[in-house]
Design an enzyme around this catalytic site. Sequence first.
Site, PDB file in Angstrom:
ATOM      1  CB  ALA B  21      16.923 -38.196  41.669  1.00  0.00           C
ATOM      2  CB  CYS B  22      16.673 -37.233  46.739  1.00  0.00           C
ATOM      3  SG  CYS B  22      15.815 -36.665  48.211  1.00  0.00           S
ATOM      4  N   PRO B  23      13.432 -38.156  46.161  1.00  0.00           N
ATOM      5  CG  PRO B  23      11.168 -38.094  46.821  1.00  0.00           C
ATOM      6  CD  PRO B  23      12.108 -37.610  45.759  1.00  0.00           C
ATOM      7  N   GLY B  24      13.403 -40.899  45.771  1.00  0.00           N
ATOM      8  CA  GLY B  24      13.150 -42.281  45.346  1.00  0.00           C
ATOM      9  C   GLY B  24      13.768 -43.336  46.259  1.00  0.00           C
ATOM     10  CG  ASP B  48      20.128 -38.797  45.526  1.00  0.00           C
ATOM     11  OD1 ASP B  48      19.416 -38.286  44.659  1.00  0.00           O
ATOM     12  OD2 ASP B  48      20.464 -38.215  46.583  1.00  0.00           O
TER      13      ASP B  48
END
Lengths: 141, 83
Positions: B21-24, B48
């Site tokens: 998920a963000c920030p991945g 995402d």
Amino acid sequence: MEKKKLCLALYTGSVDKLTAAGVILSGAAADDMSVDIYVLLQAARAFRKDIGDDSDKLQMAENPNMKAEFLQSLKNLKVKTWVEFFKEAKEITDVKIHICGLAGKVWGGEKLDDFINIADDICGIGAYITSAQEADVNLFI
Amino acid sequence: MILEDIKNISVTKSVDARGTACPGPLLEAKKAIGTIKPGDIMEVLSADEGTKVDIPKWCTKQGHEYIGTVEESGYFRIFLKKK
């Protein structure tokens, strides 16, 4: 091009807000920002070597009764722990973590070695004010 | 460039960030861009929604060329060219 600078006054010692700080640091790292983090009162406790990302030892700032669900949801989404976020940001961009000398003492930490190994030095509040004056983005978490 | 053309672009690097998920995805893109040469094309796969906005903005700031986004079933393919 000169790097933009983020100055973060990190006051919180709660797992939810530390995680939020970690997410913001990731954004700063992706943008190649230079980051100064000043670890103030409650945050210095979380930086103690025996605490770090041991979530059993950290409180929630909000919705304290939902800590288990919050942590489980982060795990399901494969979100890093706050310490992992901070470490990764340090690997990618120029991140310096300064422990406030007073804050360290409040929680029994006198030397840099008393804190997790992502901390760079122990400093006074003058260093924070100077950094804040120079920064393009200032945050207090 | 039309969608069909974007879909068929040959990429130097494909970054599969669908598991995060963000920030991945943004960070995966940031790490991967350092491994390719200027002019090379990279695609980022993300499930995402936020990545669709983040990567084009990041490209503008970093000087990379954002090429376009292709929506697949349950994820996006975001294409860019390294400056």
